[in-house]
Design a protein around this motif. Sequence first.
Motif, short mmCIF file in Angstrom:
data_model
loop_
_atom_site.label_atom_id
_atom_site.label_comp_id
_atom_site.label_asym_id
_atom_site.label_seq_id
_atom_site.Cartn_x
_atom_site.Cartn_y
_atom_site.Cartn_z
N SER A 174 -35.48 -86.50 -19.70
CA SER A 174 -34.59 -85.13 -20.44
C SER A 174 -35.55 -83.87 -19.93
CB SER A 174 -34.11 -85.25 -21.54
OG SER A 174 -35.19 -85.31 -22.44
N PHE A 175 -34.80 -82.82 -20.03
CA PHE A 175 -35.64 -81.53 -20.16
C PHE A 175 -34.67 -80.48 -20.61
CE2 PHE A 175 -33.67 -80.50 -16.33
CZ PHE A 175 -33.54 -78.80 -15.90
N VAL A 176 -35.30 -79.40 -21.25
CA VAL A 176 -34.57 -78.21 -21.91
C VAL A 176 -34.66 -77.21 -20.79
CG1 VAL A 176 -34.15 -76.70 -23.57
CG2 VAL A 176 -34.75 -79.08 -24.31
N ASP A 177 -33.49 -76.90 -20.32
CA ASP A 177 -33.32 -75.72 -19.42
C ASP A 177 -33.11 -74.55 -20.09
OD1 ASP A 177 -32.68 -74.25 -17.25
OD2 ASP A 177 -31.35 -75.34 -16.26
N LYS A 178 -33.87 -73.77 -20.09
CA LYS A 178 -33.89 -72.37 -20.98
C LYS A 178 -33.03 -71.40 -20.08
CE LYS A 178 -37.86 -73.14 -23.94
NZ LYS A 178 -39.09 -72.70 -24.33
N HIS A 179 -32.85 -71.73 -18.62
CA HIS A 179 -32.10 -70.49 -17.94
C HIS A 179 -30.83 -71.24 -17.27
CE1 HIS A 179 -35.52 -67.93 -18.59
NE2 HIS A 179 -36.21 -68.94 -18.39
N ALA A 180 -30.32 -72.18 -17.73
CA ALA A 180 -29.12 -72.97 -17.00
C ALA A 180 -27.67 -71.91 -17.15
CB ALA A 180 -28.54 -73.99 -18.05
N GLU A 181 -27.31 -72.03 -15.89
CA GLU A 181 -26.27 -70.81 -15.72
C GLU A 181 -24.87 -71.65 -15.72
OE1 GLU A 181 -26.89 -69.01 -11.81
OE2 GLU A 181 -28.17 -67.65 -12.77
N ILE A 182 -23.88 -70.76 -16.54
CA ILE A 182 -22.56 -71.03 -16.60
C ILE A 182 -21.74 -70.01 -16.15
CG2 ILE A 182 -23.01 -72.96 -18.38
CD1 ILE A 182 -21.60 -70.76 -20.11
N ASN A 183 -20.44 -70.34 -15.60
CA ASN A 183 -19.40 -69.29 -15.03
C ASN A 183 -18.41 -69.29 -16.09
OD1 ASN A 183 -20.48 -68.72 -12.56
ND2 ASN A 183 -19.82 -70.76 -11.75
N ILE A 184 -18.22 -67.91 -16.61
CA ILE A 184 -17.36 -67.78 -17.64
C ILE A 184 -16.28 -66.82 -17.09
CG2 ILE A 184 -16.66 -66.79 -20.00
CD1 ILE A 184 -19.91 -67.31 -20.63
N LYS A 192 -21.32 -65.04 -14.36
CA LYS A 192 -22.49 -66.00 -14.59
C LYS A 192 -23.21 -65.29 -15.96
CE LYS A 192 -23.51 -67.92 -10.26
NZ LYS A 192 -24.62 -67.99 -9.11
N HIS A 193 -23.67 -66.53 -16.57
CA HIS A 193 -24.29 -66.15 -18.02
C HIS A 193 -25.34 -67.32 -18.04
CE1 HIS A 193 -21.70 -63.12 -19.59
NE2 HIS A 193 -20.87 -63.57 -19.05
N GLU A 194 -26.62 -66.97 -18.73
CA GLU A 194 -27.61 -68.00 -19.16
C GLU A 194 -27.46 -68.38 -20.57
OE1 GLU A 194 -31.47 -66.60 -18.29
OE2 GLU A 194 -31.37 -66.80 -16.00
N ILE A 195 -27.65 -69.85 -20.64
CA ILE A 195 -27.64 -70.49 -21.76
C ILE A 195 -28.75 -71.59 -21.97
CG2 ILE A 195 -25.25 -70.41 -21.94
CD1 ILE A 195 -25.15 -73.47 -21.41
N ILE A 196 -29.07 -72.00 -23.05
CA ILE A 196 -30.17 -72.84 -23.23
C ILE A 196 -29.36 -74.28 -23.30
CG2 ILE A 196 -32.10 -73.91 -24.54
CD1 ILE A 196 -32.60 -70.90 -25.44
N GLN A 197 -29.58 -75.16 -22.55
CA GLN A 197 -29.04 -76.44 -22.76
C GLN A 197 -30.20 -77.79 -22.42
OE1 GLN A 197 -25.31 -77.02 -20.49
NE2 GLN A 197 -26.44 -77.39 -18.53
N LYS A 198 -29.76 -78.90 -23.05
CA LYS A 198 -30.58 -80.17 -22.79
C LYS A 198 -29.90 -80.94 -21.48
CE LYS A 198 -33.30 -83.67 -24.87
NZ LYS A 198 -33.58 -84.34 -26.19
#
Length: 304
Positions: A174-184, A192-198
Amino acid sequence: MYDAIEELGEDGDAIFEGIQLSISDKYKRNFKNVYFDCTNYYFEIDKPTEILKPGPSKEERSNPILGLGLLLDGNSIPLDYQLYPGNESEKPILRNILKDMKEKNGIKGKVIRIADKGLNCGDNIADAYMHNDGYIFSQTVKGASDEIKRWVLNSDGYIETKDSDGNIVYKIKSFVDKHAEINITINGKKTKHEIIQKQIVFWSRDFAQKSALEREKALEKLNKVLKTESQTNKAKYGFVGKYVNEDIIDDEGEIVDAIRLKMINREKVDLDSKLDGYYMLVTSETNEPSEHIIDAYRTLWEIE
């Protein structure tokens, strides 16, 4: 029997509320994790109705269908459900049903929302954050970006479990992505917004063998169909339809308006086979051990 069903349907909300009160009175509800999934049912009727609409049927039929979203608590006891027209997306239903569930039960604490990849979208993730909830969603591996596929197939970082012969039967990383992108969706527009997710990926030998066997059986059947059908119908071929190529060639092998040649694209098959056995989860719970996240997700099968 049908008359009884109609009576039950007319008083369905009151009956369901009574059942819920009885369960809550006798058992302690577990609201820490909630499990959600959708299914649909086809109806053998001639015309669509207000709620029975043509849509993507799980049985691949053209009849009007009804969608059902079901929510379970952490003990796999049903919490709530919602019906929706068969031509509507299941993705907003998760948000609607959770809102109703929290209001009915007076829930103010954090709830971990657990669902399959069909419910994994930016709007559902954003909704979880806005309501101080968490989420655990599965995510496609074979449909992932090339960057994710390279990370999955890279052997570095995996913790392996081996059998008595030294063969790998299970592995995880696993890794924690501090710049994961999601479309809202905001005012009808995707932003596009950046979130932190594992991100958690695990591989199972049993799952890999099962996937390979299912695909080869389906490809064998598909190969026979391609030899007999005059027209290509990828929708009818199921999950292996993506492997079908169709070109128009002449006797010299040049592409022209002459003979239709249908064949299975073995290059695509080989690429997919490398990813057999891998499964991926994404979660807001970055500090939670990966094994706990996987165990929580595995309970989702009980909703079926």
